[in-house]
Each structure stands twice: as structure tokens, then as C-alpha cells.
Design a protein around this motif. Sequence first.
Motif: not given
Length: 112
Positions: A1-10, A30-33, A36-39
Amino acid sequence: MNFEKLHILLACNLGASTGVMVGKMEEIVKNSEKLKGKDILIEAHPAGELREHIEAFDVVLLGPQISHRFDELAEIAAAYHKPIEVINSQDYGTVNGGNILKAAIALQLNSQ
């Protein structure tokens, strides 16, 4: 994954129907390896409040029930330089949080 932060608005009519989707997507994160560690932040808000919330998010996904408002909401998103897309109605109807999360990731990566 080429991102550290992903804020999603539904965004939907009242924010209630997407609340279930938020929970499903958060469970997957929460359950994805890989995630994990991504914002990652996922919230649901009524489409009428888009201007109030959009700055805090990276991408906007619209519930299919408001797809008729896409042009109007896309104008708002464009003013804030935020990518926007309508959630696939089959994924929405079956509460397929995994596919919707993948769509949000692709939307962000494609907009960079």
C-alpha cells in the motif's frame, strides 16, 4: 500500500445507513495485516453537511441512494481538491466493506 493515511468520508441522506458500513470497514481495517499501522479514519455524515466535514478527509464516497446528487456534491469536493465517487450499489446493498475499502484506496491512489 502506497499510503500512510486515508481518511474516508461516507456520505448519504442522513448518515445513518452508512453507519453500519463504517463499522464493517473498521472491522476489516482492524483485522488486516496490510492496513495495520496506517492512519485510517472512516466516518459517515449526511451529504448536506459535506462542506462542514470534507476538509478532514482524503476521499468522499457517496451512498448509491444519493447518486442523483453526484454533480452537486462533486462541485463541492472539487473546490477542496478531494476525489469523490459513488459506492457500487451491489457492494453497498450487501454491506461489502472490503470492496468499498478497496474502492476508497484506489480512489486516493488514482488521485495522487
